[in-house]
Scaffold this active site. Structure first.
Site, mmCIF file in Angstrom:
data_model
loop_
_atom_site.group_PDB
_atom_site.id
_atom_site.type_symbol
_atom_site.label_atom_id
_atom_site.label_comp_id
_atom_site.label_asym_id
_atom_site.label_seq_id
_atom_site.Cartn_x
_atom_site.Cartn_y
_atom_site.Cartn_z
ATOM 1 N N HIS A 221 0.794 -1.233 0.000
ATOM 2 C CA HIS A 221 0.000 0.000 0.000
ATOM 3 C C HIS A 221 0.827 1.285 0.000
ATOM 4 O O HIS A 221 0.269 2.373 -0.056
ATOM 5 C CB HIS A 221 -0.950 0.026 1.203
ATOM 6 C CG HIS A 221 -0.246 0.307 2.499
ATOM 7 N ND1 HIS A 221 0.468 -0.629 3.178
ATOM 8 C CD2 HIS A 221 -0.128 1.443 3.225
ATOM 9 C CE1 HIS A 221 0.989 -0.112 4.272
ATOM 10 N NE2 HIS A 221 0.643 1.159 4.322
HETATM 11 C C1 UD1 Z 1 -2.222 5.241 5.888
HETATM 12 C C2 UD1 Z 1 -0.926 5.784 6.518
HETATM 13 C C3 UD1 Z 1 0.169 4.749 6.401
HETATM 14 C C4 UD1 Z 1 -0.270 3.428 6.991
HETATM 15 C C5 UD1 Z 1 -1.570 2.995 6.328
HETATM 16 C C6 UD1 Z 1 -2.088 1.703 6.906
HETATM 17 C C7 UD1 Z 1 -0.583 8.210 6.333
HETATM 18 C C8 UD1 Z 1 0.140 9.267 5.612
HETATM 19 N N1 UD1 Z 1 -0.484 6.970 5.793
HETATM 20 O O1 UD1 Z 1 -1.972 5.032 4.509
HETATM 21 O O2 UD1 Z 1 1.316 5.195 7.101
HETATM 22 O O3 UD1 Z 1 0.736 2.483 6.768
HETATM 23 O O4 UD1 Z 1 -2.561 4.018 6.508
HETATM 24 O O5 UD1 Z 1 -3.186 1.233 6.179
HETATM 25 O O6 UD1 Z 1 -1.224 8.470 7.318
HETATM 26 N N2 UD1 Z 1 -9.369 4.403 1.803
HETATM 27 C C9 UD1 Z 1 -10.582 3.773 1.764
HETATM 28 N N3 UD1 Z 1 -11.171 3.407 2.929
HETATM 29 C C10 UD1 Z 1 -10.599 3.632 4.146
HETATM 30 C C11 UD1 Z 1 -9.369 4.295 4.178
HETATM 31 C C12 UD1 Z 1 -8.759 4.666 3.009
HETATM 32 O O7 UD1 Z 1 -11.138 3.542 0.693
HETATM 33 O O8 UD1 Z 1 -11.188 3.254 5.181
HETATM 34 C C13 UD1 Z 1 -8.705 4.765 0.528
HETATM 35 C C14 UD1 Z 1 -9.048 6.153 0.075
HETATM 36 O O9 UD1 Z 1 -9.141 6.115 -1.295
HETATM 37 C C15 UD1 Z 1 -7.829 6.958 0.459
HETATM 38 C C16 UD1 Z 1 -6.717 5.955 0.329
HETATM 39 O O10 UD1 Z 1 -7.299 4.711 0.699
HETATM 40 O O11 UD1 Z 1 -7.675 8.064 -0.358
HETATM 41 C C17 UD1 Z 1 -5.535 6.206 1.196
HETATM 42 O O12 UD1 Z 1 -5.922 6.349 2.573
HETATM 43 P P1 UD1 Z 1 -5.001 7.224 3.573
HETATM 44 O O13 UD1 Z 1 -5.511 7.112 4.954
HETATM 45 O O14 UD1 Z 1 -4.803 8.571 3.018
HETATM 46 O O15 UD1 Z 1 -3.581 6.529 3.458
HETATM 47 P P2 UD1 Z 1 -3.181 4.987 3.480
HETATM 48 O O16 UD1 Z 1 -2.604 4.649 2.159
HETATM 49 O O17 UD1 Z 1 -4.291 4.151 4.000
#
Ligand code: UD1
Length: 418
Positions: free
Chosen positions: A257
């Site tokens: 991820h």
């Molecule tokens: C985040 C953390 C990362 C951690 C990871 C664990 C930051 C900068 N990154 O990354 O350090 O290793 O979580 O999973 O804080 N999304 C969904 N549903 C959800 C959550 C996210 O669909 O419940 C999708 C959305 O499209 C979102 C993307 O995932 O834009 C990324 O989510 P985000 O929380 O920004 O970062 P992660 O890649 O999950």
């Protein structure tokens, strides 16, 4: 003696839940001393990325839910800050506990460090804190330029998993960790190299407490429950449209991820191609993070078709018990996660990390982890090498023993309530 210390425990993204749960439960053992309040920023919000962990880890529903959801880094950080500020002013907590390095960690540390409010407990908290820290004897010199005077009108900030460094500022997490450490009053480290990093950066050693790994606390508690997971039977009984069914005793587990691996379409194509190659030897189970799922829809159609016909089994994100079960049974784990490098080391399962660096080097020196170059033939050949070896043992890393949260809470008790 201070009683009922009002403590905000902050969670936001998936890896935070298993780190906060053991601390929350430990605090709950002392209802006269602590009043722990779980604050969920809502950074992760899908059932399988959030709610399932509350159920499994027996955490109560969050007392405060900020509901920020997904956004750009700035948008997400800013949303959390504005909403968190209002909750701070409303509840006036004495202590904030932050874990890890996600955007929620950064946003809450920034907000808590600049807030000011009056509360009777805060004066006592700061008095006790200053007294305790001054009484600590450490060998290193302390740079007095880092002290702040006007600190008795804000909550005390404690960072759990302090001092981890990848030294790679292209990672958002490296920025988050550095800033959170900088703004924290108590720095709880999970391994000795965390202490070394903080000291070499000029942190006051009297604020550093080596307590061990809280994520391993959760693993120790729930390992038994995870053993009875039926996830492998479920996956092996599913046709999945695949040639072969998942072989229960012979599979590779994959997670992916990191933006550096999944946001660049060529990189993602390369990694997926390597996984398809590996699946010719044994099944690959790949629970897909929502971020990666979105980006996989852009893979070229030929590769999508190959993937569909391969023995790479794609699933939705998987709950904590099922995932622990998969990790403990896998012949090999391929990942770019931080926490999984630690869990596989503890379990004695080989791990290949698709990154040029790690903030957890102890998993290489004392565990089962290896960093590998991001190139298709290297991923495939390193996987083969590992699968031909049978020499991995559970790591015995100091204080990765299920008692880190007890050490953390004992530290608070020593400072504030004795
Ligand atoms: C985040 C953390 C990362 C951690 C990871 C664990 C930051 C900068 N990154 O990354 O350090 O290793 O979580 O999973 O804080 N999304 C969904 N549903 C959800 C959550 C996210 O669909 O419940 C999708 C959305 O499209 C979102 C993307 O995932 O834009 C990324 O989510 P985000 O929380 O920004 O970062 P992660 O890649 O999950």
């Amino acid at each position: 003696m201070i009683t009922r210390i009002k403590t905000f425990l902050i969670v936001g993204a998936r890896p935070n839940f298993m780190k906060i749960a053991p601390i929350f439960k430990e605090m709950k053992k002392y209802p006269e001393d602590f009043n722990p309040i779980v604050v969920h920023t809502g950074q992760h919000y899908d059932k399988k990325m959030s709610e399932i962990f509350f159920d499994e880890l027996e955490l109560p529903k969050p007392d405060i839910y900020l509901g920020v959801g997904s956004n750009s880094h700035a948008g997400q950080t800013a949303d959390i800050m504005v909403k968190f500020e209002a909750e701070l002013l409303k509840h006036k907590p004495d202590l904030i506990i932050l874990v890890g390095d996600v955007n929620s960690t950064l946003a809450c540390s920034l907000t808590a460090s600049k807030i000011r409010y009056d509360s009777q407990n805060l004066d006592k908290i700061w008095h006790k804190y200053n007294e305790y820290i001054s009484s600590r004897k450490t060998e290193s010199h302390y740079s007095s330029s880092r002290t702040r005077k006007d600190t008795d009108k804000r909550p005390l900030i404690a960072h759990v998993e302090a001092g981890l460094r990848s030294f790679d500022f292209d990672m958002p997490e490296e920025i988050n960790r550095n800033i959170t450490d900088n703004l924290s009053d108590l720095l709880f480290t999970s391994c000795r190299d965390g202490d070394d990093n903080l000291i070499s950066e000029g942190y006051d050693p009297r604020k550093i407490f080596f307590v061990g790994n809280v994520m391993i606390d959760a693993l120790c508690v729930y390992k038994k429950k995870a053993e009875s997971s039926k996830i492998l039977e479920i996956l092996s009984n599913q046709e999945n449209g695949k040639k072969n069914r998942v072989k229960i005793d012979h599979f590779v587990l994959v997670t992916l991820h990191r933006p550096s691996n999944v946001d660049d379409p060529q990189m993602l194509q390369m990694i997926i191609s390597a996984l398809i190659d590996i699946s010719q030897t044994l099944s690959v189970i790949f629970p897909v993070h929502p971020r990666t799922k979105k980006l996989m829809t852009n893979l070229d159609s030929g590769l999508q078709e190959k993937l569909r016909r391969s023995d790479v089994v794609i699933t939705d994100p998987i709950g904590y018990f099922d995932f622990l079960h998969l990790q403990s049974q896998a012949k090999l784990v391929i990942t770019d996660s931080g926490g999984i490098q630690e869990e596989t080391s503890y379990l004695g399962v080989p791990c290949l990390t698709l990154r040029p660096n790690t903030e957890r080097p102890i998993t290489i020196s004392e565990g089962t982890n290896k960093l590998i170059k991001l190139a298709r033939p290297i991923i495939v050949s390193e996987a083969k090498k590992v699968l031909n070896k049978n020499e991995f043992q559970p790591a015995n890393i100091r204080f990765w023993d299920g008692q880190a949260s007890e050490r953390i809470v004992n530290t608070f008790k020593k400072i504030f309530t004795v």
